[in-house]
Scaffold this motif. Structure first.
Motif, PDB file in Angstrom:
ATOM      1  N   ASN A   1       0.819  -1.197   0.000  1.00 37.86           N
ATOM      2  CA  ASN A   1       0.000   0.000   0.000  1.00 37.86           C
ATOM      3  C   ASN A   1       0.860   1.257   0.000  1.00 37.86           C
ATOM      4  O   ASN A   1       1.950   1.270   0.566  1.00 37.86           O
ATOM      5  CB  ASN A   1      -0.889   0.026   1.240  1.00 37.86           C
ATOM      6  CG  ASN A   1      -1.888  -1.103   1.257  1.00 37.86           C
ATOM      7  OD1 ASN A   1      -1.536  -2.246   1.545  1.00 37.86           O
ATOM      8  ND2 ASN A   1      -3.117  -0.789   0.938  1.00 37.86           N
ATOM      9  N   GLY A   2       0.296   2.284  -0.602  1.00 35.67           N
ATOM     10  CA  GLY A   2       0.912   3.584  -0.448  1.00 35.67           C
ATOM     11  C   GLY A   2       0.767   4.035   1.005  1.00 35.67           C
ATOM     12  O   GLY A   2      -0.177   3.661   1.696  1.00 35.67           O
ATOM     13  N   MET A   3       1.726   4.841   1.467  1.00 32.62           N
ATOM     14  CA  MET A   3       1.719   5.332   2.832  1.00 32.62           C
ATOM     15  C   MET A   3       1.903   6.846   2.818  1.00 32.62           C
ATOM     16  O   MET A   3       2.469   7.414   1.875  1.00 32.62           O
ATOM     17  CB  MET A   3       2.856   4.690   3.647  1.00 32.62           C
ATOM     18  CG  MET A   3       2.776   3.181   3.753  1.00 32.62           C
ATOM     19  SD  MET A   3       1.427   2.606   4.789  1.00 32.62           S
ATOM     20  CE  MET A   3       1.995   3.161   6.395  1.00 32.62           C
TER      21      MET A   3
ATOM     22  N   GLY B   1       8.249   2.740  -3.099  1.00 29.18           N
ATOM     23  CA  GLY B   1       9.123   3.802  -2.626  1.00 29.18           C
ATOM     24  C   GLY B   1       9.721   4.655  -3.719  1.00 29.18           C
ATOM     25  O   GLY B   1      10.498   5.560  -3.449  1.00 29.18           O
ATOM     26  N   GLY B   2       9.330   4.390  -4.961  1.00 21.26           N
ATOM     27  CA  GLY B   2       9.933   5.116  -6.065  1.00 21.26           C
ATOM     28  C   GLY B   2       9.206   6.372  -6.470  1.00 21.26           C
ATOM     29  O   GLY B   2       9.710   7.162  -7.276  1.00 21.26           O
TER      30      GLY B   2
ATOM     31  N   SER C   1      10.301   8.252   3.321  1.00 18.35           N
ATOM     32  CA  SER C   1      10.937   7.032   2.840  1.00 18.35           C
ATOM     33  C   SER C   1      10.265   5.845   3.519  1.00 18.35           C
ATOM     34  O   SER C   1       9.491   6.021   4.464  1.00 18.35           O
ATOM     35  CB  SER C   1      12.438   7.046   3.134  1.00 18.35           C
ATOM     36  OG  SER C   1      12.679   7.121   4.532  1.00 18.35           O
ATOM     37  N   ARG C   2      10.558   4.666   3.030  1.00 14.82           N
ATOM     38  CA  ARG C   2       9.970   3.475   3.631  1.00 14.82           C
ATOM     39  C   ARG C   2      10.941   2.308   3.551  1.00 14.82           C
ATOM     40  O   ARG C   2      11.769   2.234   2.640  1.00 14.82           O
ATOM     41  CB  ARG C   2       8.640   3.121   2.967  1.00 14.82           C
ATOM     42  CG  ARG C   2       8.717   2.711   1.524  1.00 14.82           C
ATOM     43  CD  ARG C   2       7.314   2.591   0.908  1.00 14.82           C
ATOM     44  NE  ARG C   2       6.539   1.546   1.564  1.00 14.82           N
ATOM     45  CZ  ARG C   2       5.216   1.428   1.449  1.00 14.82           C
ATOM     46  NH1 ARG C   2       4.533   2.303   0.715  1.00 14.82           N
ATOM     47  NH2 ARG C   2       4.576   0.443   2.053  1.00 14.82           N
ATOM     48  N   ASP C   3      10.802   1.397   4.501  1.00 15.57           N
ATOM     49  CA  ASP C   3      11.569   0.164   4.528  1.00 15.57           C
ATOM     50  C   ASP C   3      10.548  -0.964   4.632  1.00 15.57           C
ATOM     51  O   ASP C   3      10.033  -1.251   5.718  1.00 15.57           O
ATOM     52  CB  ASP C   3      12.523   0.164   5.728  1.00 15.57           C
ATOM     53  CG  ASP C   3      13.422  -1.065   5.758  1.00 15.57           C
ATOM     54  OD1 ASP C   3      13.073  -2.075   5.124  1.00 15.57           O
ATOM     55  OD2 ASP C   3      14.457  -1.010   6.433  1.00 15.57           O
TER      56      ASP C   3
ATOM     57  N   THR D   1       7.900  -0.202   7.857  1.00 20.33           N
ATOM     58  CA  THR D   1       8.036   1.104   8.495  1.00 20.33           C
ATOM     59  C   THR D   1       8.186   2.198   7.448  1.00 20.33           C
ATOM     60  O   THR D   1       8.869   2.008   6.442  1.00 20.33           O
ATOM     61  CB  THR D   1       9.245   1.117   9.443  1.00 20.33           C
ATOM     62  OG1 THR D   1       9.081   0.097  10.428  1.00 20.33           O
ATOM     63  CG2 THR D   1       9.363   2.465  10.152  1.00 20.33           C
ATOM     64  N   VAL D   2       7.531   3.310   7.708  1.00 21.34           N
ATOM     65  CA  VAL D   2       7.672   4.502   6.876  1.00 21.34           C
ATOM     66  C   VAL D   2       8.230   5.622   7.757  1.00 21.34           C
ATOM     67  O   VAL D   2       7.921   5.688   8.952  1.00 21.34           O
ATOM     68  CB  VAL D   2       6.338   4.899   6.229  1.00 21.34           C
ATOM     69  CG1 VAL D   2       5.297   5.269   7.267  1.00 21.34           C
ATOM     70  CG2 VAL D   2       6.535   6.038   5.239  1.00 21.34           C
TER      71      VAL D   2
END
Length: 123
Positions: A31-33, A54-55, A70-72, A77-78
Motif C-alpha cells: 500500500n501507499g503510505m 518507494g519510487g 521514505s519506507r523500509d 516502516t515509513v
C-alpha cells in the motif's frame, strides 16, 4: 492493521526530527503510505506520501525541500525526515496507509490511521 507513530517532540526553529510509523502487518508493504498533520483549529492536511515501492513520492508545497519521506518494506516502516523546521510545522502528525498502492494525497484515500505524534517547533 495497526500503525504506531513515534518520533515527535519539541524542537527549536531550524531543528530536525525523524518520525517513524511501524505497521503491524506486512500487508502494508503493498500500500501507499503517507503523513498528514493537523494544527489546532485547522483541517488535517497531507504532508507527504510514498507509493508501495518507494519510487514515487508527493510533498506538499509547504514542506518541499525540507521533508523527506521514505519506507523500509522489510521493516514495515515509513519515515518522515523533517529538517529546517518552522513554527508553522507545529501540529499532530498522523501516519496513514492508503487503500491504493500509489502515493495518494486525500483523506478519502486513507484506509488506516496511526494514533498521531505531536511535533512542536518553538521560535
Amino acid at each position: 492493521v495497526q500503525l504506531q507513530a513515534s518520533g515527535g517532540g519539541l524542537v527549536q526553529t531550524g531543528g530536525s526530527l525523524r518520525l517513524s510509523c511501524a505497521a503491524s502487518k506486512r500487508t502494508s508493504s503493498n500500500n501507499g503510505m503517507g503523513w498528514f498533520r493537523q494544527a489546532p483549529g485547522r483541517e488535517r492536511e497531507i504532508v507527504a506520501s510514498i507509493n508501495w515501492r518507494g519510487g514515487n513520492t508527493y510533498y506538499a508545497d509547504s514542506v518541499k525541500g525540507r521533508f523527506t519521506i521514505s519506507r523500509d518494506n522489510a521493516k514495515n516502516t515509513v519515515y518522515l525526515q523533517m529538517n529546517s523546521l518552522k513554527p508553522d510545522d507545529t501540529a499532530v502528525y498522523y501516519c496513514a496507509q492508503f487503500r491504493s498502492s500509489e502515493a495518494a494525497t486525500t483523506l478519502r484515500g486513507v484506509q488506516y490511521w496511526g494514533q498521531g505524534t505531536l511535533v512542536t517547533v518553538s521560535s
